[in-house]
Design a protein around this motif. Structure first.
Motif, PDB file in Angstrom:
ATOM      1  N   ALA A 306       0.667  -1.060  -0.031  1.00  0.00           N
ATOM      2  CA  ALA A 306      -0.141   0.172  -0.067  1.00  0.00           C
ATOM      3  C   ALA A 306       1.004   1.131  -0.012  1.00  0.00           C
ATOM      4  CB  ALA A 306      -0.924  -0.243   1.031  1.00  0.00           C
ATOM      5  N   TYR A 310       0.700   3.162  -3.461  1.00  0.00           N
ATOM      6  CA  TYR A 310      -0.241   4.084  -3.286  1.00  0.00           C
ATOM      7  C   TYR A 310       0.369   5.344  -2.546  1.00  0.00           C
ATOM      8  CZ  TYR A 310      -3.459   1.196  -5.822  1.00  0.00           C
ATOM      9  OH  TYR A 310      -4.059   0.316  -6.576  1.00  0.00           O
ATOM     10  N   PRO A 315      -5.187   3.381   1.085  1.00  0.00           N
ATOM     11  CA  PRO A 315      -5.335   4.027  -0.134  1.00  0.00           C
ATOM     12  C   PRO A 315      -6.766   4.031  -0.845  1.00  0.00           C
ATOM     13  CG  PRO A 315      -4.498   1.726  -0.137  1.00  0.00           C
ATOM     14  CD  PRO A 315      -4.570   2.423   1.235  1.00  0.00           C
ATOM     15  N   VAL A 317      -7.986   3.415  -3.920  1.00  0.00           N
ATOM     16  CA  VAL A 317      -7.723   2.663  -5.157  1.00  0.00           C
ATOM     17  C   VAL A 317      -8.281   3.195  -6.446  1.00  0.00           C
ATOM     18  CG1 VAL A 317      -6.682   0.878  -3.777  1.00  0.00           C
ATOM     19  CG2 VAL A 317      -8.862   0.567  -4.744  1.00  0.00           C
ATOM     20  N   LYS A 322      -0.924   4.890  -9.936  1.00  0.00           N
ATOM     21  CA  LYS A 322       0.043   4.069  -9.047  1.00  0.00           C
ATOM     22  C   LYS A 322       1.282   4.539  -9.058  1.00  0.00           C
ATOM     23  CE  LYS A 322      -2.495  -0.309  -9.623  1.00  0.00           C
ATOM     24  NZ  LYS A 322      -2.462  -1.591 -10.064  1.00  0.00           N
ATOM     25  N   LYS A 462     -14.774   1.254  -2.921  1.00  0.00           N
ATOM     26  CA  LYS A 462     -13.941  -0.011  -2.994  1.00  0.00           C
ATOM     27  C   LYS A 462     -13.081  -0.339  -1.732  1.00  0.00           C
ATOM     28  CE  LYS A 462     -13.547  -0.278  -7.565  1.00  0.00           C
ATOM     29  NZ  LYS A 462     -13.824  -1.496  -8.307  1.00  0.00           N
TER      30      LYS A 462
END
Length: 630
Positions: A306, A310, A315, A317, A322, A462
């Protein structure tokens, strides 16, 4: 005179003892036959008058929860007789609570717009009698544009439906949590004490003095120790919606007093706890938000990944962007230009701003001139290197990278015209803390791009489990930690168990390499909560406190009760705590937990309505043996 004034308000008050009981709730009036002419008694808040003439008035009556309204019709004469109630109605200010007796009548649907309030459209109430229960004062001016300050929180709540809706939503969420854990999964809801003792778990505490000189309680940072005690007490599954207290610097997502959904399971692993929480979160999202398509199980990512990919241990996502290491391919002179560090780690990322390099250049200029850029320009490890991909320029604007690095970055980031390419250097050291400079820059750039309309705001939810945190972190000047002398402190709290057999071995040789069986549940860049498998062995717990953290004997005694509990055959156990305020804020899309708390504290930790905290009196100082220093 004063005597007559007192008699007047006492008479009005005595009248409120004789309020007729309501026969109907306003929201239920739509079920009444408007042609039946039945008599009803209604309770609610008076709305804004529409006085068509001296003899005719219309006024909405709002329901107790301010969500529904029905039109009240008042005439100066009723059945040929003067109607005293008509004059009384016209003298009562909007916002006053009233009881109204009247007759149900059919009516034509009104065109009056009451905004978010639902109107009972097919009927109106012919008023016979009205009783004001407490007049709304004339010195409080209310218009459509009125915004009440925090000092008038009661009027904020009454005037802003969004606050009342958030509180109702919060109550429904709490009810679902209780049903899911208590009814569906056999957890026992147990209240633990609020008057605890001071122990060095990691955060500053609020102390509660006693009348015994030098003695004080501490308000609990969490129910952590009590719930571990319950695991040793034969309680297999515990939960509570718990009040917690931490004397921390306040941010948008923190309050000095807050609510946790707290749970613990005996004979359990972290995996058991994670599956339990996933089931609960899926039900909350399905029943309250109508979101069914959540993955099963939730994805998992290590802390190391992570932070590498990130730049954050929580994070979001959804943003993409990235991060990759690129320093080994860059020319030395370029690395020297972007920071003062020797042999740093250099990371690269991209943000798709526009197809037109000129627009991206305008965005970069606006961002770098804004206050949001200040922390990155003042970064002691070096300012970010910012480049705009443009095929019309030598090496598409990346000439300072050199051929090899440009080719690798193009391949790695899949660059297109107008893409923003960012370099950032940092020390070549193991990750610690919750974010890296480039991770913070990633969020700031994306937020600015959304605000300026270059990028769409991310949508959906997410979820992600972050695992394999380091069990120990270097001490710092911000967090009090456990007060040991080893130069390290528990990353989360000193009760977290090592993750594996190998990690237990590292306790003896290299504590910074030890991974803990700790897990955070993250959604959209927000940490909803965290938990761990606990150390259930008293000797191991004491070894970590005494020999690894090197806590003083005095501080060790603060945990003697817990060591005794663990020594009495405590089973393996694991648990988690979700930040309930934060959970509700995320579900409702609110920026701050203050928006989902009935009476939040200000940024200075004050309740501006009741004026707390307040100064101690001389009598209180004496009672609790305090002397204030000049």
């Amino acid at each position: 005179n004063a005597g007559s004034t007192i008699r007047e308000f006492l008479t009005r008050y005595k009248d409120s003892f004789n309020v007729p009981a309501a026969t109907h709730e306003i929201k239920d009036l739509s079920e009444v036959d408007p042609s039946a002419g039945i008599e009803v008694v209604l309770h609610g808040y008076l709305g804004t008058h529409s006085q068509l003439s001296k003899n005719l008035s219309f006024v909405p009556l709002l329901s107790k929860d301010l969500s529904y309204s029905v039109q009240i019709l008042s005439t100066a004469k009723s059945q040929g007789q003067a109607n005293a109630a008509h004059g009384t109605l016209n003298s009562i200010r909007a916002g006053s609570p009233v009881a109204i007796r009247g007759t149900v009548k059919p009516r034509e649907p009104s065109k009056q717009d009451l905004g978010e309030i639902k109107k009972i459209k097919n009927i109106e109430i012919g008023m016979i009698e009205i009783q004001c229960l407490n007049a709304f004062p004339k010195d409080i001016i209310v218009t459509e544009d009125t915004k009440f300050p925090a000092e008038q929180r009661h009027l904020q709540i009454r005037s802003e439906k969004s606050i009342r809706d958030a509180l109702a939503f919060r109550a429904k969420a709490a009810s679902i949590c209780r049903d899911q854990l208590g009814t569906q999964q056999d957890f026992i809801e147990i209240e633990t004490p609020l008057l605890f003792k001071s122990t060095p778990e990691g955060a500053r505490e609020f102390l509660v003095p006693t009348r015994t000189k030098g003695q004080a309680y501490a308000l609990p940072q969490s129910p952590q120790q009590y719930k571990q005690i319950l695991m040793a007490s034969g309680i297999p599954k515990y939960f509570q919606i718990a009040r917690c207290f931490r004397d921390e610097d306040l941010r948008a997502d923190r309050q000095p007093e807050f609510t946790q959904l707290d749970l613990e399971m005996s004979f359990a692993t972290g995996e058991d706890v994670m599956r339990c929480i996933e089931t609960l979160l899926k039900r909350l999202w399905a029943e309250l938000l109508g979101v069914e398509a959540l993955p099963s199980p939730f994805p998992m990512m290590t802390y190391e990944d992570a932070m590498s990919i990130y730049g954050s241990d929580k994070p979001d996502v959804r943003l993409g962007m990235k991060i990759s290491r690129i320093g080994h391919l860059l020319p030395v002179d370029l690395i020297n230009k972007i920071g003062p560090l020797t042999d740093p780690i250099v990371e690269v990322m991209k943000l798709q701003v526009s197809d037109h390099p000129g627009e991206t250049r305008q965005f970069v200029s606006a961002f770098m001139d804004s206050p949001d850029a200040v922390p990155f320009l003042e970064n002691k490890e070096g300012q970010p290197g910012i480049f705009i991909y443009d095929h019309r320029k030598p090496l598409s604007g990346l000439q300072v990278f050199g051929f090899e690095a440009t080719e690798r970055v193009e391949e790695l980031l899949d660059l297109q015209d107008g893409d923003l390419v960012v370099l950032q250097a940092r020390k070549d050291a193991p990750f610690s803390g919750g974010s890296t400079p480039v991770g913070n820059l990633r969020l700031a750039l994306h937020r600015a791009a959304v605000a300026q309309g270059y990028v769409s705001a991310p949508e959906g939810f997410k979820f992600l489990w972050i695992t394999d945190f380091p069990l120990f972190s270097p001490t710092n000047d911000v967090d009090p930690g456990q007060g040991g002398s080893a130069g390290l402190s528990s990353t989360h709290h000193p009760f977290t168990a090592p993750k594996s057999v190998e990690d237990v071995e590292y306790l003896l040789t290299d504590p910074f390499r030890v991974k803990g069986e700790h897990y955070d549940i993250v959604v959209n860049g927000v940490e909803l909560g965290g938990g761990s498998r606990r150390i259930h062995d008293a000797q191991v717990q004491e070894f970590i406190m005494r020999d690894v953290l090197k806590m003083t004997e005095e501080r060790m005694q603060d945990f003697r009760h817990l060591l005794e509990v663990l020594r009495a055959g405590c089973p393996p156990h694991a648990g988690i705590a979700l930040g309930f305020d934060r959970l509700i804020a995320v579900m409702l899309g609110r920026e701050s937990v203050r928006d989902v708390i009935a009476f939040p504290k200000s940024g200075k930790g004050e309740d501006l309505l009741v004026k707390s905290p307040n100064a101690m009196t001389e009598e209180q100082l004496e009672t609790y043996h305090f002397v204030l220093k000049a």
